[in-house]
Write an enzyme that holds these catalytic residues in place. Structure first.
Site, PDB file in Angstrom:
ATOM      1  N   PRO A  80       0.839  -1.202   0.000  1.00 33.75           N
ATOM      2  CA  PRO A  80       0.000   0.000   0.000  1.00 33.75           C
ATOM      3  C   PRO A  80       0.876   1.254   0.000  1.00 33.75           C
ATOM      4  O   PRO A  80       1.877   1.310   0.722  1.00 33.75           O
ATOM      5  CB  PRO A  80      -0.793  -0.091   1.310  1.00 33.75           C
ATOM      6  CG  PRO A  80      -0.523  -1.432   1.897  1.00 33.75           C
ATOM      7  CD  PRO A  80       0.663  -2.038   1.199  1.00 33.75           C
ATOM      8  N   GLY A  82       2.193   5.010   0.808  1.00 29.72           N
ATOM      9  CA  GLY A  82       2.120   5.850   2.005  1.00 29.72           C
ATOM     10  C   GLY A  82       1.854   5.039   3.266  1.00 29.72           C
ATOM     11  O   GLY A  82       1.319   5.555   4.241  1.00 29.72           O
ATOM     12  N   ASP A 130      15.842   2.931   3.238  1.00 33.62           N
ATOM     13  CA  ASP A 130      14.772   2.223   2.513  1.00 33.62           C
ATOM     14  C   ASP A 130      15.278   1.678   1.177  1.00 33.62           C
ATOM     15  O   ASP A 130      14.996   0.529   0.811  1.00 33.62           O
ATOM     16  CB  ASP A 130      13.597   3.175   2.244  1.00 33.62           C
ATOM     17  CG  ASP A 130      12.917   3.634   3.527  1.00 33.62           C
ATOM     18  OD1 ASP A 130      13.445   3.387   4.621  1.00 33.62           O
ATOM     19  OD2 ASP A 130      11.838   4.257   3.430  1.00 33.62           O
TER      20      ASP A 130
HETATM   21  C1  MEV Z   1      11.078   6.285   6.075  1.00 31.75           C
HETATM   22  O1  MEV Z   1      10.768   4.947   5.741  1.00 31.75           O
HETATM   23  C2  MEV Z   1      12.304   6.338   6.918  1.00 31.75           C
HETATM   24  C3  MEV Z   1      12.734   7.729   7.353  1.00 31.75           C
HETATM   25  O2  MEV Z   1      13.790   7.549   8.299  1.00 31.75           O
HETATM   26  C4  MEV Z   1      13.202   8.565   6.190  1.00 31.75           C
HETATM   27  C5  MEV Z   1      14.541   8.109   5.619  1.00 31.75           C
HETATM   28  O3  MEV Z   1      15.291   7.371   6.266  1.00 31.75           O
HETATM   29  O4  MEV Z   1      14.827   8.523   4.489  1.00 31.75           O
HETATM   30  C6  MEV Z   1      11.614   8.471   8.052  1.00 31.75           C
END
Ligand code: MEV
Length: 308
Positions: A80, A82, A130
Protein backbone atom coordinates in the site's frame (compact mmCIF):
# COMPACT_ATOMS: atom_id res chain seq x y z
CA UNK A 1 11.00 -6.38 -22.17
CA UNK A 2 13.02 -6.00 -18.95
CA UNK A 3 11.49 -6.84 -15.57
CA UNK A 4 12.94 -6.09 -12.14
CA UNK A 5 11.25 -6.65 -8.78
CA UNK A 6 12.15 -5.24 -5.35
CA UNK A 7 10.76 -5.70 -1.83
CA UNK A 8 9.19 -3.32 0.65
CA UNK A 9 10.68 -2.96 4.10
CA UNK A 10 9.96 -2.55 7.74
CA UNK A 11 12.21 -0.47 9.95
CA UNK A 12 12.70 -2.25 13.27
CA UNK A 13 14.59 0.62 14.90
CA UNK A 14 15.94 4.04 13.98
CA UNK A 15 13.63 5.75 11.47
CA UNK A 16 13.98 9.54 11.33
CA UNK A 17 17.09 9.52 13.56
CA UNK A 18 18.94 7.87 10.64
CA UNK A 19 18.33 10.99 8.53
CA UNK A 20 20.55 12.79 11.11
CA UNK A 21 23.29 10.16 10.65
CA UNK A 22 22.28 7.86 13.55
CA UNK A 23 22.05 4.07 13.01
CA UNK A 24 18.94 2.24 11.76
CA UNK A 25 17.98 -1.41 11.39
CA UNK A 26 15.60 -2.43 8.60
CA UNK A 27 14.41 -5.69 7.06
CA UNK A 28 12.97 -6.64 3.68
CA UNK A 29 9.36 -7.89 3.77
CA UNK A 30 7.64 -10.30 1.41
CA UNK A 31 5.56 -7.67 -0.40
CA UNK A 32 7.11 -6.59 -3.69
CA UNK A 33 6.92 -4.11 -6.55
CA UNK A 34 7.58 -5.25 -10.12
CA UNK A 35 8.67 -2.77 -12.80
CA UNK A 36 8.40 -3.87 -16.46
CA UNK A 37 10.14 -1.74 -19.04
CA UNK A 38 10.10 -1.69 -22.82
CA UNK A 39 11.52 0.74 -25.34
CA UNK A 40 8.65 2.72 -26.87
CA UNK A 41 7.92 5.79 -29.01
CA UNK A 42 7.03 7.96 -25.99
CA UNK A 43 7.65 7.99 -22.24
CA UNK A 44 4.71 6.47 -20.37
CA UNK A 45 3.98 5.09 -16.89
CA UNK A 46 1.22 2.54 -16.36
CA UNK A 47 -0.29 3.43 -19.73
CA UNK A 48 -0.36 7.23 -19.18
CA UNK A 49 2.04 9.78 -20.70
CA UNK A 50 4.77 10.33 -18.11
CA UNK A 51 4.22 13.37 -15.92
CA UNK A 52 7.07 14.47 -13.62
CA UNK A 53 4.59 15.53 -10.90
CA UNK A 54 2.39 12.41 -10.90
CA UNK A 55 5.22 9.97 -11.57
CA UNK A 56 7.85 11.73 -9.46
CA UNK A 57 9.94 8.65 -8.52
CA UNK A 58 9.93 7.09 -12.01
CA UNK A 59 10.65 10.40 -13.68
CA UNK A 60 13.59 11.02 -11.30
CA UNK A 61 14.76 7.41 -11.86
CA UNK A 62 14.91 8.09 -15.60
CA UNK A 63 16.92 11.28 -14.98
CA UNK A 64 19.32 9.31 -12.77
CA UNK A 65 19.72 6.04 -14.65
CA UNK A 66 18.71 6.42 -18.31
CA UNK A 67 20.03 8.15 -21.41
CA UNK A 68 18.47 5.97 -24.10
CA UNK A 69 15.28 6.18 -26.21
CA UNK A 70 11.79 6.68 -24.68
CA UNK A 71 10.52 3.81 -22.55
CA UNK A 72 7.18 2.61 -21.28
CA UNK A 73 7.22 1.46 -17.63
CA UNK A 74 4.47 -0.55 -15.92
CA UNK A 75 4.62 -0.99 -12.14
CA UNK A 76 2.66 -3.54 -10.13
CA UNK A 77 2.74 -3.18 -6.36
CA UNK A 78 1.70 -5.39 -3.46
CA UNK A 79 2.61 -2.59 -1.01
CA UNK A 80 0.00 0.00 0.00
CA UNK A 81 1.37 3.46 -0.88
CA UNK A 82 2.12 5.85 2.01
CA UNK A 83 1.94 2.89 4.41
CA UNK A 84 5.44 3.20 5.87
CA UNK A 85 6.34 -0.12 4.24
CA UNK A 86 8.70 1.26 1.61
CA UNK A 87 6.46 1.39 -1.45
CA UNK A 88 8.25 4.41 -2.98
CA UNK A 89 11.66 2.87 -2.33
CA UNK A 90 10.54 -0.40 -3.96
CA UNK A 91 9.08 1.47 -6.98
CA UNK A 92 12.35 3.41 -7.27
CA UNK A 93 14.64 0.40 -6.84
CA UNK A 94 12.66 -1.79 -9.27
CA UNK A 95 12.58 1.00 -11.89
CA UNK A 96 16.29 1.86 -11.48
CA UNK A 97 17.08 -1.89 -11.51
CA UNK A 98 15.16 -2.43 -14.76
CA UNK A 99 16.81 0.62 -16.39
CA UNK A 100 20.32 -0.45 -15.37
CA UNK A 101 19.62 -4.05 -16.45
CA UNK A 102 18.49 -2.78 -19.87
CA UNK A 103 21.84 -0.94 -20.11
CA UNK A 104 23.71 -4.11 -19.02
CA UNK A 105 24.85 -2.29 -15.84
CA UNK A 106 22.78 -3.91 -13.05
CA UNK A 107 24.65 -4.42 -9.79
CA UNK A 108 23.42 -3.97 -6.22
CA UNK A 109 25.64 -1.09 -5.22
CA UNK A 110 24.85 0.96 -8.37
CA UNK A 111 21.12 0.37 -7.92
CA UNK A 112 21.27 1.39 -4.23
CA UNK A 113 23.27 4.56 -4.97
CA UNK A 114 21.06 5.74 -7.80
CA UNK A 115 17.83 4.83 -5.99
CA UNK A 116 18.99 6.85 -2.96
CA UNK A 117 19.68 9.88 -5.20
CA UNK A 118 16.15 9.53 -6.61
CA UNK A 119 14.51 9.40 -3.15
CA UNK A 120 16.61 12.31 -1.98
CA UNK A 121 15.67 14.40 -5.02
CA UNK A 122 11.94 13.65 -4.68
CA UNK A 123 11.67 13.91 -0.88
CA UNK A 124 14.14 16.75 -0.42
CA UNK A 125 15.85 14.85 2.42
CA UNK A 126 16.35 11.12 3.02
CA UNK A 127 18.68 8.46 4.35
CA UNK A 128 19.68 5.46 2.20
CA UNK A 129 17.89 3.01 4.56
CA UNK A 130 14.77 2.22 2.51
CA UNK A 131 16.47 2.09 -0.88
CA UNK A 132 19.42 0.02 0.44
CA UNK A 133 17.26 -2.60 2.16
CA UNK A 134 15.00 -2.84 -0.90
CA UNK A 135 18.10 -3.40 -3.04
CA UNK A 136 19.95 -5.80 -0.75
CA UNK A 137 17.00 -7.62 0.85
CA UNK A 138 17.75 -9.59 4.05
CA UNK A 139 18.32 -7.03 6.80
CA UNK A 140 20.51 -3.95 6.73
CA UNK A 141 22.18 -1.96 9.47
CA UNK A 142 22.90 1.61 8.45
CA UNK A 143 25.37 3.41 10.71
CA UNK A 144 28.05 6.10 10.78
CA UNK A 145 30.91 3.64 11.44
CA UNK A 146 32.12 0.85 9.18
CA UNK A 147 31.51 -2.59 10.72
CA UNK A 148 31.44 -6.31 9.82
CA UNK A 149 29.15 -7.09 6.90
CA UNK A 150 29.93 -3.79 5.13
CA UNK A 151 28.11 -3.42 1.79
CA UNK A 152 28.52 0.20 0.65
CA UNK A 153 29.00 3.75 1.87
CA UNK A 154 26.71 6.51 0.72
CA UNK A 155 27.49 10.20 1.08
CA UNK A 156 25.41 13.31 0.62
CA UNK A 157 26.74 16.80 1.40
CA UNK A 158 28.43 16.58 4.79
CA UNK A 159 26.62 13.35 5.73
CA UNK A 160 27.58 9.73 5.25
CA UNK A 161 26.03 6.34 5.98
CA UNK A 162 27.74 2.93 5.95
CA UNK A 163 25.34 0.18 4.93
CA UNK A 164 25.85 -3.38 6.25
CA UNK A 165 24.29 -6.78 5.73
CA UNK A 166 22.43 -7.84 8.86
CA UNK A 167 21.41 -11.44 9.57
CA UNK A 168 17.66 -11.69 10.13
CA UNK A 169 16.44 -14.12 12.79
CA UNK A 170 13.28 -16.16 12.50
CA UNK A 171 10.95 -13.83 14.37
CA UNK A 172 7.26 -13.21 13.77
CA UNK A 173 6.12 -9.68 13.11
CA UNK A 174 2.62 -8.51 12.36
CA UNK A 175 2.20 -5.22 10.50
CA UNK A 176 -0.88 -3.15 11.23
CA UNK A 177 -1.74 -0.66 8.47
CA UNK A 178 -3.88 2.23 9.72
CA UNK A 179 -5.24 3.09 6.27
CA UNK A 180 -3.97 6.64 6.82
CA UNK A 181 -1.63 7.45 3.91
CA UNK A 182 1.20 9.74 4.96
CA UNK A 183 3.86 10.98 2.50
CA UNK A 184 7.40 10.80 3.89
CA UNK A 185 8.88 14.16 2.73
CA UNK A 186 6.77 16.50 4.93
CA UNK A 187 7.24 14.25 8.00
CA UNK A 188 11.03 14.25 7.56
CA UNK A 189 10.91 18.06 7.27
CA UNK A 190 8.72 18.32 10.40
CA UNK A 191 11.25 16.30 12.44
CA UNK A 192 14.12 18.44 11.10
CA UNK A 193 12.36 21.63 12.22
CA UNK A 194 11.64 20.15 15.67
CA UNK A 195 15.17 18.81 16.24
CA UNK A 196 16.75 22.08 15.13
CA UNK A 197 14.57 24.16 17.43
CA UNK A 198 14.17 21.97 20.52
CA UNK A 199 16.85 20.21 22.62
CA UNK A 200 14.31 17.50 23.48
CA UNK A 201 14.31 16.60 19.79
CA UNK A 202 18.10 16.26 19.70
CA UNK A 203 18.02 14.09 22.85
CA UNK A 204 15.37 11.83 21.31
CA UNK A 205 17.47 11.39 18.15
CA UNK A 206 20.57 10.54 20.22
CA UNK A 207 18.67 8.00 22.37
CA UNK A 208 17.16 6.36 19.28
CA UNK A 209 20.72 5.87 17.99
CA UNK A 210 21.60 3.98 21.20
CA UNK A 211 18.44 1.89 20.98
CA UNK A 212 19.39 0.72 17.48
CA UNK A 213 22.77 -0.57 18.64
CA UNK A 214 21.16 -2.34 21.65
CA UNK A 215 18.61 -3.71 19.21
CA UNK A 216 21.31 -5.18 16.95
CA UNK A 217 22.65 -7.06 19.96
CA UNK A 218 19.20 -8.23 21.07
CA UNK A 219 18.40 -9.34 17.50
CA UNK A 220 21.62 -11.38 17.28
CA UNK A 221 20.55 -13.21 20.46
CA UNK A 222 16.88 -13.37 19.38
CA UNK A 223 16.11 -11.85 22.79
CA UNK A 224 12.42 -11.12 22.23
CA UNK A 225 11.61 -9.47 25.58
CA UNK A 226 14.52 -7.06 25.15
CA UNK A 227 13.61 -6.35 21.52
CA UNK A 228 10.03 -5.66 22.62
CA UNK A 229 11.04 -3.24 25.33
CA UNK A 230 13.38 -1.39 22.93
CA UNK A 231 10.52 -1.20 20.38
CA UNK A 232 8.24 0.38 23.00
CA UNK A 233 10.86 2.95 23.94
CA UNK A 234 11.62 3.73 20.27
CA UNK A 235 7.89 4.26 19.66
CA UNK A 236 7.54 6.75 22.46
CA UNK A 237 10.62 8.69 21.23
CA UNK A 238 9.10 8.86 17.73
CA UNK A 239 5.96 10.33 19.33
CA UNK A 240 8.21 12.92 21.04
CA UNK A 241 9.58 13.77 17.58
CA UNK A 242 6.00 14.50 16.48
CA UNK A 243 5.41 11.68 13.99
CA UNK A 244 2.92 9.68 16.08
CA UNK A 245 -0.75 9.51 15.15
CA UNK A 246 -3.89 8.49 17.05
CA UNK A 247 -4.61 5.75 14.49
CA UNK A 248 -1.16 4.23 15.18
CA UNK A 249 -1.50 4.49 18.95
CA UNK A 250 -4.83 2.66 18.79
CA UNK A 251 -3.21 -0.26 16.98
CA UNK A 252 -0.07 -0.27 19.18
CA UNK A 253 -2.22 -0.34 22.35
CA UNK A 254 -4.53 -3.05 20.97
CA UNK A 255 -1.81 -5.69 20.87
CA UNK A 256 -0.06 -4.74 24.12
CA UNK A 257 -0.73 -7.97 26.02
CA UNK A 258 -0.27 -10.25 22.99
CA UNK A 259 3.09 -8.97 21.81
CA UNK A 260 6.58 -8.40 23.20
CA UNK A 261 6.41 -4.83 21.95
CA UNK A 262 5.05 -2.68 19.15
CA UNK A 263 5.98 0.58 17.47
CA UNK A 264 5.25 2.67 14.44
CA UNK A 265 7.42 1.81 11.47
CA UNK A 266 8.60 4.13 8.70
CA UNK A 267 7.81 7.81 8.52
CA UNK A 268 4.72 7.73 10.81
CA UNK A 269 1.91 10.31 10.73
CA UNK A 270 -0.40 7.33 10.09
CA UNK A 271 1.05 4.55 7.94
CA UNK A 272 1.83 1.32 9.78
CA UNK A 273 2.94 -0.18 13.08
CA UNK A 274 4.71 -3.48 13.74
CA UNK A 275 4.35 -5.90 16.64
CA UNK A 276 6.78 -8.67 17.61
CA UNK A 277 4.79 -11.68 18.78
CA UNK A 278 4.48 -15.45 19.22
CA UNK A 279 0.72 -15.11 18.68
CA UNK A 280 0.23 -13.69 15.15
CA UNK A 281 -3.44 -14.74 15.10
CA UNK A 282 -4.23 -12.96 18.39
CA UNK A 283 -2.32 -9.83 17.33
CA UNK A 284 -3.99 -9.81 13.90
CA UNK A 285 -7.43 -10.01 15.55
CA UNK A 286 -6.53 -7.21 17.96
CA UNK A 287 -5.35 -4.99 15.07
CA UNK A 288 -8.54 -5.69 13.07
CA UNK A 289 -10.63 -5.00 16.18
CA UNK A 290 -8.90 -1.61 16.54
CA UNK A 291 -9.72 -0.69 12.93
CA UNK A 292 -6.41 -1.59 11.24
CA UNK A 293 -5.45 -4.04 8.50
CA UNK A 294 -3.13 -6.77 9.80
CA UNK A 295 -0.45 -8.28 7.55
CA UNK A 296 1.67 -11.15 8.89
CA UNK A 297 5.00 -10.57 7.15
CA UNK A 298 7.97 -12.78 6.49
CA UNK A 299 11.14 -10.75 6.93
CA UNK A 300 14.60 -11.05 5.40
CA UNK A 301 13.79 -12.20 1.86
CA UNK A 302 15.40 -11.38 -1.50
CA UNK A 303 16.34 -7.87 -2.53
CA UNK A 304 16.16 -6.48 -6.08
CA UNK A 305 16.03 -9.22 -8.70
CA UNK A 306 16.14 -8.96 -12.50
CA UNK A 307 13.34 -11.35 -13.42
CA UNK A 308 13.71 -11.07 -17.17
C1 MEV B 1 11.08 6.29 6.07
O1 MEV B 1 10.77 4.95 5.74
C2 MEV B 1 12.30 6.34 6.92
C3 MEV B 1 12.73 7.73 7.35
O2 MEV B 1 13.79 7.55 8.30
C4 MEV B 1 13.20 8.57 6.19
C5 MEV B 1 14.54 8.11 5.62
O3 MEV B 1 15.29 7.37 6.27
O4 MEV B 1 14.83 8.52 4.49
C6 MEV B 1 11.61 8.47 8.05
Amino acid sequence: MRICSAPGKMILFGEHAVVFGKPALAMAIDLRVTASLRVSDQYSVNGYPMNARHHAYISAALDEAWNGPPVSIITKSEIPSGSGLGSSAAVTVSAVGALLAERGQFDGESVARKAFEVEYAVQGRASPTDTSVSTHGNGVLVCPDRMDGFLWRIEKGSQHWNVHHCEVRKLTFVVGFTGVHAPTGPLVQKVKDFVESNPEGRRAVDRIGEIVLDGVDALAQADKPRLGSLMRENHSLLCTLGVGHTSIDRLVESCGDKSYGAKLTGAGGGGSMIALTDDPKGVSEAISGAGGTPIVVTVGGRGAVVEQ
